[in-house]
Design an enzyme around this catalytic site. Structure first.
Site, PDB file in Angstrom:
ATOM      1  N   ILE A  86      33.861 -62.127  13.651  1.00 50.20           N
ATOM      2  CA  ILE A  86      32.753 -61.250  13.249  1.00 50.20           C
ATOM      3  C   ILE A  86      33.146 -59.786  13.299  1.00 50.20           C
ATOM      4  O   ILE A  86      32.333 -58.920  12.980  1.00 50.20           O
ATOM      5  CB  ILE A  86      31.509 -61.490  14.133  1.00 50.20           C
ATOM      6  CG1 ILE A  86      31.852 -61.356  15.611  1.00 50.20           C
ATOM      7  CG2 ILE A  86      30.913 -62.851  13.842  1.00 50.20           C
ATOM      8  CD1 ILE A  86      30.660 -61.514  16.538  1.00 50.20           C
ATOM      9  N   GLY A 122      39.814 -55.224  14.115  1.00 48.19           N
ATOM     10  CA  GLY A 122      40.266 -53.845  14.266  1.00 48.19           C
ATOM     11  C   GLY A 122      41.762 -53.815  14.433  1.00 48.19           C
ATOM     12  O   GLY A 122      42.450 -54.837  14.343  1.00 48.19           O
ATOM     13  N   MET A 169      43.617 -53.416  17.004  1.00 50.18           N
ATOM     14  CA  MET A 169      44.205 -54.064  18.168  1.00 50.18           C
ATOM     15  C   MET A 169      43.792 -55.515  18.333  1.00 50.18           C
ATOM     16  O   MET A 169      44.315 -56.204  19.199  1.00 50.18           O
ATOM     17  CB  MET A 169      43.841 -53.300  19.441  1.00 50.18           C
ATOM     18  CG  MET A 169      44.489 -51.930  19.528  1.00 50.18           C
ATOM     19  SD  MET A 169      44.364 -51.245  21.185  1.00 50.18           S
ATOM     20  CE  MET A 169      42.601 -51.262  21.453  1.00 50.18           C
ATOM     21  N   GLY A 170      42.860 -55.998  17.547  1.00 53.78           N
ATOM     22  CA  GLY A 170      42.446 -57.374  17.746  1.00 53.78           C
ATOM     23  C   GLY A 170      41.226 -57.731  16.932  1.00 53.78           C
ATOM     24  O   GLY A 170      40.927 -57.090  15.934  1.00 53.78           O
ATOM     25  N   LYS A 176      36.378 -61.210  22.588  1.00 51.94           N
ATOM     26  CA  LYS A 176      37.236 -60.172  22.020  1.00 51.94           C
ATOM     27  C   LYS A 176      38.675 -60.479  22.409  1.00 51.94           C
ATOM     28  O   LYS A 176      38.997 -60.577  23.598  1.00 51.94           O
ATOM     29  CB  LYS A 176      36.783 -58.825  22.579  1.00 51.94           C
ATOM     30  CG  LYS A 176      37.579 -57.623  22.149  1.00 51.94           C
ATOM     31  CD  LYS A 176      36.880 -56.400  22.747  1.00 51.94           C
ATOM     32  CE  LYS A 176      37.601 -55.123  22.484  1.00 51.94           C
ATOM     33  NZ  LYS A 176      36.868 -53.991  23.067  1.00 51.94           N
ATOM     34  N   ASP A 205      36.316 -42.227  24.234  1.00 49.53           N
ATOM     35  CA  ASP A 205      36.409 -42.500  22.796  1.00 49.53           C
ATOM     36  C   ASP A 205      35.026 -42.774  22.224  1.00 49.53           C
ATOM     37  O   ASP A 205      34.831 -43.703  21.438  1.00 49.53           O
ATOM     38  CB  ASP A 205      37.340 -43.683  22.533  1.00 49.53           C
ATOM     39  CG  ASP A 205      37.700 -43.808  21.037  1.00 49.53           C
ATOM     40  OD1 ASP A 205      37.656 -42.777  20.329  1.00 49.53           O
ATOM     41  OD2 ASP A 205      38.004 -44.920  20.590  1.00 49.53           O
TER      42      ASP A 205
END
Length: 772
Positions: A17, A20, A22-23, A40, A141
């Site tokens: 769903i 990105g 990194m994963g 994740k 971030d």
């Protein structure tokens, strides 16, 4: 990982769903607990990757898990578990259903969000940051893609993947020393860019950038060149928001520009201070448009020129990354944004429903209510307007958000009409069991409750509960939220035994699936404690409320509104137990904290001070109580006006305490004046009007004017028999008052006859709060 993979024998992965750089994030089922979760996963990298890069990436992920798992706040994504499976690191989180702020702007066709949404998002994010900063955690971030807006309007901060513990500066330096940039250019603070000391105020700057963008449609330095963006953050004053969007309120412009101060010292002290400013300012009405208004597209800011800017070497090769403004991704690419980390589109639905705290303090006549989960009208829903655009779901989503905004402004009549119409259109377009239809029906029910139509609201929540249980299961958070709201409405209808059973069942499920300290679990326990009090189980109510207050204080802070609501309930229950000195201390502490956090004239602060007055009166301190109620009358009149029910309630307290001081002529005059206004404003049979009329009779009796007192008591008894029924405890009490007057007038036969037809009241004053 294959789609059929069962991770660690527990987490069944279904579909991706979000992706990105990194994963990726999978929709999954925790088969041990039977709940939906998001898993994740750190993307496995091939052997050609630099081992040092792999090591840093894995270490960052592990640290994210440890930090995120320690956070328990309704404004932060809940982390349930983390681990490693076949060399792949994973994090198990609650499944969020909604859209991040980047997607909301994208859906809004590059136009900014409605003002009331911007202010609400600002307040909720500030509340969450205040909590995380108290834990010593800085996000580092914060950006639109990392802030989720759920379907019910609740806001959550996601991805503490590069958060650091405040005391752990050295470890963070080692991470940044690898050349991996921490942060996204459009939202980085000047000190972050310059490699300086980073603390919680860096997050405040990033939040200022986010609010600037969702309020105007573009970030403060809207440039394509990363170097120019960084120089802009460091050297260039941001353009005032109102020069880009004139209808923004002045206070919002000032707050955001303060957040964007170049030095940390120029910004608000902390997120708690920021939230206090927002809460104070948002009391000023803000206009709402239905649907979301369309604004003139913004022009890009001119290129920034800075002579030989000295920025870190890592910034030279940096790209701007994904901004929240729409149109930057092709449709096929949405949901796979390498620059957005692991916080792209998490789900496509919007079914998770909130359980908010009361927006104002409860009426002092009944004690603090249980905390509702969120509400419609009877009559047929309006027909769908012909000629709507093909983008109907987006239009309906905008109308739904507008309805939420109206509710937040207290304009419940308008909110109810909007939600009712959206329910009708979503049911026709999407079907009656679609998550979006059920979310709108939930909000319709909530608005009905706020309009004092609990029976109609209960009908809608029954429908939502049945559909969600059928579609999602009995333990799904959305189902539990609807059931909890059902229990709340049962309590409002006086059906406390039924409410208790529902609350108890929901609590067992929440503790099993979410844990004892989850905010939703604590909210359910608060409500159950309240309901125990209504059932007369006061010791149990007190113990449970005290436990919830302690847990909320530990997790959210002593001055958090949720904590204060439960501490208010603790004090209320102490009063009902006759422990008035302890109740007085509790109310005074809550009142002082609310005055500091919300302001001396905030309705919650004033309501708590009213309870202080009740305790003073019960302890025989009538002079202190009288002085307090006179101050309250002045404050309520200033805030609400002289004829507002809360102003009149404070004036009623003045009259009662004049009587306690044996100043009966003044007491009768004050009671008559309040009764006249209540009769005009609320009606002759309203409970508050009848309380004032009875207070007039009490004073007349003390003045030995028994004929006049008998007339007043008789009027009260007749009105209560008419509105409550002849056997209601309040009606029976009024009949006994009549009989007492007849005895004082030397008419014992009539008094005895009235006594014979009037059994003793079974429940005192019907559970209402005693007079001050």
């Amino acid at each position: 990982m294959a789609e059929t993979r069962l991770v660690q024998g527990r987490y069944r992965l279904h579909d991706v769903i979000g992706r990105g750089g990194m994963g990726e994030v999978w929709r999954a089922t925790d088969e041990s607990l039977g709940r939906r979760v998001a898993v994740k996963c750190l993307k496995p990298l091939g052997p050609q990757q630099d081992p040092n890069f792999m090591k840093v990436l894995r270490e960052r992920f592990r640290r994210e898990a440890r930090v995120a798992a320690s956070l328990q706040h309704r404004g932060v994504t809940v982390v349930h578990d983390f681990g490693e499976s076949d060399g792949v690191l994973f994090l198990v989180m609650e499944l969020l259903e909604g859209h991040n702020l980047s997607q909301l702007l994208d859906e809004n066709k590059q136009h900014p969000l409605p003002v009331q949404d911007v202010v609400d998002i600002a307040e909720q994010v500030a509340d969450a940051l205040a909590y995380t900063h108290r834990q010593g955690i800085v996000h580092r971030d914060l950006k639109p893609a990392n802030i989720m807006r759920l379907g019910d309007g609740a806001v959550k901060i996601c991805d503490f993947g590069i958060a650091r513990l405040g005391a752990d500066i050295g470890f963070t330096s080692r991470l940044t020393g690898t050349g991996i940039a921490m942060g996204t250019p459009h939202y980085m603070s000047p000190e972050q860019i310059s490699g300086g000391e980073i603390d919680h105020r860096s997050d405040l700057y990033s939040l200022g950038c986010v609010l600037y963008e969702i309020a105007t449609g573009a970030p403060p330095f809207d440039l394509d060149d990363a170097w120019a963006v960084l120089v802009g953050h460091r050297d260039t004053p941001p353009e005032p928001l109102r020069t880009r969007r004139a209808e923004l309120p002045d206070y919002l412009d000032r707050i955001v520009l303060d957040l964007l101060a170049k030095t940390p010292e120029g910004r608000p002290t902390d997120a708690t201070d920021l939230r206090r400013r927002i809460v104070s300012a948002r009391s000023v009405p803000v206009s709402v448009s239905v649907p979301v208004p369309v604004f003139t597209p913004l022009l890009r800011e001119p290129e920034v020129s800075a002579p030989a800017p000295r920025l870190p070497s890592w910034a030279r090769g940096m790209t701007t990354g994904h901004k929240a403004t729409a149109g930057s991704l092709a449709p096929a690419a949405r949901g796979y944004d390498p620059a957005a980390g692991l916080t792209g589109e998490w789900t496509t639905g919007s079914g998770v429903v909130r359980a908010p705290e009361p927006t104002a303090a409860p009426s002092p006549t009944t004690g603090p209510p249980p905390e509702p989960a969120t509400a419609p009208t009877t009559g047929p829903a309006p027909e769908h307007t012909p000629g709507l655009s093909p983008e109907l779901p987006a239009v309906l989503a905008a109308r739904h958000r507008a309805g939420l905004g109206l509710g937040r402004l207290g304009r419940w009549d308008e909110a109810e009409a909007v939600h009712r119409s959206v329910v009708a259109d979503r049911e026709r377009v999407l079907g009656p069991d679609h998550p979006d239809t059920l979310t709108s029906r939930y909000e319709w029910g909530f608005a009905l409750g706020r309009l004092d139509r609990p029976t109609d609201a209960l009908r809608e929540f029954h429908r939502v509960t049945e559909a969600r249980e059928r579609m999602l299961g009995a333990d799904h958070p959305d189902t539990l939220a609807a059931r909890q709201e059902t229990a709340y409405l049962l309590g409002r209808l006086g059906r406390h035994f039924e409410a208790h059973d529902v609350y108890a069942e929901v609590l067992v499920s929440r503790e099993r699936t979410m844990g004892q300290d989850h905010p939703d679990t604590l909210r359910c326990r608060h409500n159950l404690a309240f309901n125990l009090g209504r059932l007369g189980r006061l010791e149990e109510s007190y113990r449970m409320a005290r436990e919830v207050a302690e847990a909320r204080g530990r997790l959210l802070g002593a001055d958090h509104p949720d904590t204060l609501v439960t501490r208010y309930e603790v004090a209320y229950t102490l009063g009902r137990l006759g422990r008035w000195e302890e109740a007085l201390d509790g109310y005074r502490e809550v009142a002082a904290t609310r005055a500091t956090v919300l302001g001396a004239d905030h309705p919650d602060t004033l309501a708590t001070r009213y309870e202080v007055g009740i305790c003073l009166g019960r302890l025989g301190l009538g002079a202190e109580a009288l002085a307090l109620y006179r101050e309250l009358t002045e404050a309520r009149g200033r805030v609400h006006g002289p004829d507002h029910p809360e102003t009149l309630r404070a004036r009623h307290g003045v009259g009662v305490n004049l009587g306690r001081l044996s100043r009966w002529e003044e007491a009768v005059a004050e009671a008559r004046a309040v009764c006249a206004v209540r009769e005009r404003v609320l009606g002759p049979d309203h409970p508050d009007t009848l309380i004032s009329r009875r207070e007039v009779a009490v004073g007349l009796g003390w003045l030995a004017r028994w004929d006049e007192a008998l007339t007043a008591y008789h009027e009260v008894a007749e009105a209560r028999a008419r509105t409550l029924g002849p056997d209601h405890p309040d009606t029976l009490t009024a009949r006994e008052d009549e009989a007492h007057c007849l005895e004082q007038l030397g008419r014992p036969t009539e008094a005895a006859e009235l006594h014979r037809g009037t059994p003793s009241p079974r429940h005192g004053n019907g559970g209402q709060r005693a007079a001050p």
